[in-house]
Design an enzyme around this catalytic site. Structure first.
Site, PDB file in Angstrom:
ATOM      1  N   LYS A   1     112.327 153.988  -6.951  1.00  0.00           N
ATOM      2  CA  LYS A   1     112.962 155.265  -6.624  1.00  0.00           C
ATOM      3  C   LYS A   1     111.969 156.156  -5.871  1.00  0.00           C
ATOM      4  O   LYS A   1     110.751 156.006  -6.035  1.00  0.00           O
ATOM      5  CB  LYS A   1     113.368 155.987  -7.926  1.00  0.00           C
ATOM      6  CG  LYS A   1     114.570 155.411  -8.631  1.00  0.00           C
ATOM      7  CD  LYS A   1     114.904 156.236  -9.870  1.00  0.00           C
ATOM      8  CE  LYS A   1     116.102 155.679 -10.608  1.00  0.00           C
ATOM      9  NZ  LYS A   1     117.357 155.698  -9.835  1.00  0.00           N
TER      10      LYS A   1
ATOM     11  N   ARG B   1     123.553 148.356 -15.806  1.00  0.00           N
ATOM     12  CA  ARG B   1     124.646 147.393 -16.041  1.00  0.00           C
ATOM     13  C   ARG B   1     124.102 146.086 -16.587  1.00  0.00           C
ATOM     14  O   ARG B   1     124.792 145.374 -17.320  1.00  0.00           O
ATOM     15  CB  ARG B   1     125.441 147.208 -14.737  1.00  0.00           C
ATOM     16  CG  ARG B   1     124.639 146.641 -13.594  1.00  0.00           C
ATOM     17  CD  ARG B   1     125.269 146.924 -12.231  1.00  0.00           C
ATOM     18  NE  ARG B   1     125.039 148.302 -11.795  1.00  0.00           N
ATOM     19  CZ  ARG B   1     125.528 148.828 -10.688  1.00  0.00           C
ATOM     20  NH1 ARG B   1     126.283 148.101  -9.881  1.00  0.00           N
ATOM     21  NH2 ARG B   1     125.279 150.084 -10.368  1.00  0.00           N
TER      22      ARG B   1
END
Ligand code: BES
Ligand code: MN
Ligand code: ZN
Length: 487
Positions: free
Chosen positions: A264, A338
């Site tokens: 990120k 996920r």
């Protein structure tokens, strides 16, 4: 923490007294006779708006006191009043507040008192553990709130007990969320939850070796680049004495999300200490349910990992095999939530066979793009379940908005090399994330996925929280349990 109690009469020695005022309520009907004139003079610009406060000084019961007239609006908004009073007094120097509810109709008084107390407690929560040099003026001074309810003391205490349990659960969640990632990592998250065993919660923990044995390669792949070992934490509460089938709550517990090799950007990365907000909400809910001895059977599972870049970290292009046997092409190591959830959900299904699963996760930035900070997104394979959860959220002001799912979205995560890839196109990013999780939900299981990326941390104060950790999810899940499992 604030100490809150209920009493029959207004004490004669309290310096600060709050009186609730409904919308456009006439002064004579809320102000004791002694102070009507002063109150009338002070309220020219005040019509009892929810949470509005007018402060005046007047002689009451023979001494000069500070009187806070607090608006409750047209629908007697107890929470707004409790919150406004705490906001005003928390660091004011005042230690004690008396809230006189004797002007509120008898039958409504207990519930009003309890709701006011809960908002006061929630709004007063702070996280000052690392502030060793907090100036005296910024330190909380308010210690006690006494709520005057006439002959309704027993009723108010009975109404307060479960709401207090929920406020304590939310405080537990907020502490987990606010702790920095050098302090709160998978193992220390588990340690913090050990206190729940004293309430009758059973705890089971899987370490990496146990998960490897079970083939949980999706969750373990995320953890691979971290020096911290992953954990699967399972907390069980059965308040039905074995009479009810279990419902599962599953939380994303990424204790820090750097993005991994798909790193990120630096600015704002510190926010990713609260990427365990789903797991935090699930843990706090268990605390609330066990404290109030809910008549429900819940299995809560937290997938706890840290997502770091490292020589050992997983790469874009890697293919992993999940516990379910389905294979996943990792195209972006930052779509890690996920991967954690799919193995946690698989594990709880093969071990406990719940017929209903609700998962909570700070799953996608796209959710914030869709709904901002006002609603979480809810995805579900069952209209009834979705409606129940949305309705529970409305009641406690933890709002949700139903999002669409479907085959066309599902196709977007097909992979040329494995059963699926872990990202879809940028567009509809929250939906393809939900479709990914749906592929791991067994036939016949009712499932709802709550993407709470925008709800866990607040950049401005709300009714129930200051800036920072909100505790979102605890009041929502507790309300759903109350309405649906205990109702
Ligand atoms: N934890 C983030 C999602 C998130 C972002 C939560 C901002 C709260 C605030 C999640 O793991 C993530 O990084 N998602 C990616 C998915 C993308 C790579 C498909 C995202 O949202 O950018
Ligand atoms: Mn991520
Ligand atoms: Zn994440």
């Amino acid at each position: 923490m604030l100490s809150i109690s209920f009493r029959a009469d207004r004490p004669s020695d309290a310096k600060t007294i709050a009186l609730p005022v409904a919308k456009d309520q006439a002064v004579e009907t809320y102000a004791p006779a002694e102070i009507v004139d002063v109150a009338r003079a002070a309220t020219a610009n005040f019509a009892g708006e929810p949470g509005a406060i007018v402060a005046l000084h007047a002689t009451l019961d023979g001494t000069i006191r500070q009187i806070l007239l607090v608006g409750t609006g047209a629908d007697r908004a107890a929470a707004k009043a409790g919150s406004a009073l705490v906001t005003r007094l928390l660091t004011s120097g005042e230690q004690r507040l008396v809230v006189d509810l004797s002007g509120i109709d008898g039958p409504q008084r207990a519930e009003f008192a309890a709701a006011l107390a809960q908002a006061a407690m929630l709004r007063s929560w702070r996280f000052d553990v690392y502030r060793t040099k907090l100036p005296a003026k910024q330190k909380p001074t308010l210690e006690t709130i006494e709520i005057v309810v006439g002959d309704g003391v027993d009723a108010a205490e009975a109404a307060w007990a479960p709401l207090k349990a929920v406020a304590e659960g939310a405080a537990f969640t907020r502490t987990l969320v606010a702790e920095p990632a050098n302090i709160l990592y998978p193992e220390s998250f588990v340690e913090r939850c050990q206190e729940l065993t004293a309430l009758g919660v059973e705890i089971e923990v899987l370490d990496e070796a146990a998960m490897r044995e079970l083939g949980m390669g999706a969750l373990l792949g995320v953890s691979q680049g971290s020096e911290r070992e992953a954990r699967l934490l399972c907390m069980k509460w059965d308040g039905t004495g074995g009479a009810a089938e279990p419902v599962a709550f599953v939380g994303k517990g990424v204790t820090f999300d750097t993005g991994g090799i798909s790193l990120k950007p630096g600015p704002g990365m510190e926010d990713m200490k609260w990427d365990m907000g789903g797991a935090g909400a699930v843990a706090g809910t268990m605390k609330a349910l066990a404290t109030r001895k809910a008549k429900a059977h819940i299995i809560a599972v937290c997938g706890l990992v840290e997502n770091m870049p490292d020589g050992k970290a997983q790469r874009p292009g890697d293919v992993v095999t999940s516990g379910s046997g389905q294979t996943i092409e990792i195209l972006n190591t930052d779509a890690e939530g996920r991967l954690v959830l799919c193995d946690a959900i698989w594990w709880v299904q093969q071990k406990y066979h719940p017929k209903t699963i609700i998962d909570l996760a700070t799953l996608t930035g796209a959710m914030i793009v869709s709904l901002g900070y006002e609603h979480g997104g809810i995805f579900s394979n069952d209209d009834g379940l979705a409606e129940q959860i949305v309705a529970a959220g409305k009641k406690v002001d933890e709002k949700l908005w139903r999002m669409p799912m479907g085959e066309v979205y599902d196709k977007l995560i097909d992979s040329p090399i494995a059963d699926m890839k872990n990202i879809g196109p940028r567009e509809g990013g929250s939906i393809t994330a939900a479709q990914f999780i749906a592929r791991f939900v067994d036939e016949g299981v009712k499932w709802a996925h709550l993407d709470i990326a925008g709800m866990v941390w607040a950049s401005k104060p709300g009714t129930m929280f200051d800036k920072g950790a909100t505790g979102y999810g605890v009041r929502l899940l507790d309300q759903w349990v109350k309405d649906v499992l205990e109702g």
